[in-house]
Design a protein around this motif. Sequence first.
Motif: not given
Length: 396
Positions: A229-241, A355-359, A376-379, A391-396
């Motif tokens: 039922g999560a039609a528009r969840p927060v998504r992990i778009r990139a992980v840089s290690t 940090q990702v929890c906060e995003l 809408r977009v966080g790093i 670094a992690v990029v999250a989007v909504r």
Amino acid sequence: MSGDVAVLGAGMHPWGKWGRSFVEYGAAAARAALADAGLDWREVGSIVGAGTVRGGYPGHVAGAAFAKALGWQGARVTTVYAACASGAQAVAAARAQILAGLADVVLVVGADATPKGFFRPAGGDRPDDPDWLRFRLLGATNPAYFGLYARRRMAVHGDSLDDFARVKVKNAAMGALNPNARYRKPVTAEEVAASAVVADPLRLLDICATSDGGAALVLCSLDFARRRGAARPVRIRAVSTVTPRFPSTVLDLPDIATDSAAGADPGGETLRASIARTAYEEAGFGPADLSLAEVYDLSTALELQWYEDLGLCGEGEGAKLLREGVTAPGGRIPVNVSGGLASFGEAVPAQAIAQVCELTWQLRGAAGDRQVEGARVGITANQGLFGHGSAVVAVR
């Protein structure tokens, strides 16, 4: 195939000095994340733990330690370690498992129980570890290292003690609004200036503490999120290690004599800048697209450096960005609206996850008084041990 995975749940154990096992903090954060996701632990197909060298054998097999605490249920288990980048690498491992079809739901957990005082390399003498060499042969403990960094910014870019104090004042004001933060009291510039000198020019309030705490995320495939039922969840778009490029011998310090980036690749890129570039390239976004950033503010001066390395401004312009209020709440790109390490302190395996929890909360619009309007977009950004960066990029 899309590289996105959904963040279905986020949870934390508050930071502090609680005097208990890291497993207790991690299990509490995990249960909070599962409750946030609306899932039972038995629905999790895999658990990835961020290791802690201070936790003895359980810390070296943190994934299994957390699985045992939550109750054996047959989940796939993974443990990763990269010091301050451990949490992001745990997110990367979980994301890879989901995208590979090995699990629909992965629980990511990091927690630490820290000793008093600044960190010392754990496990005895380690002459092949550059941090051990820095501590033991040079006497350059982390506060001394941060002080040298701050002094260089003053000499090369004209940063001032007032600029460093502004970082602390900004982050402490946000930490005062965060129920998971250890330090929840606003701080004035005068209080920063009056605090004890630790490593000139940095004062006690310029440097983050060591803390206990835990953080956890429930990640899942986009299909699973839709089914729940999560039609528009927060998504992990990139992980840089990433690591430095050969022939890098100095991981992040500039060559003061020439004012060029020592250890940079042929294009002149430092490790921290390469962390950001790799994340941006994978995400398909750039600095101008960001709504907020959570960065690794081990010291106030280091936060200013991240502004530049994330491309929020040009080289040497970090303090100007701060003075203009660009990185403050209500500014164009708020930084460390969680309160940052200035308000939390270091619980090493947990901090990149926190940090990702906060995003996640910001992108959901659920951060309460800390909310960044229209996020809408966080790093996130961290630099870990022995050249690990994340670094992690999250989007909504």
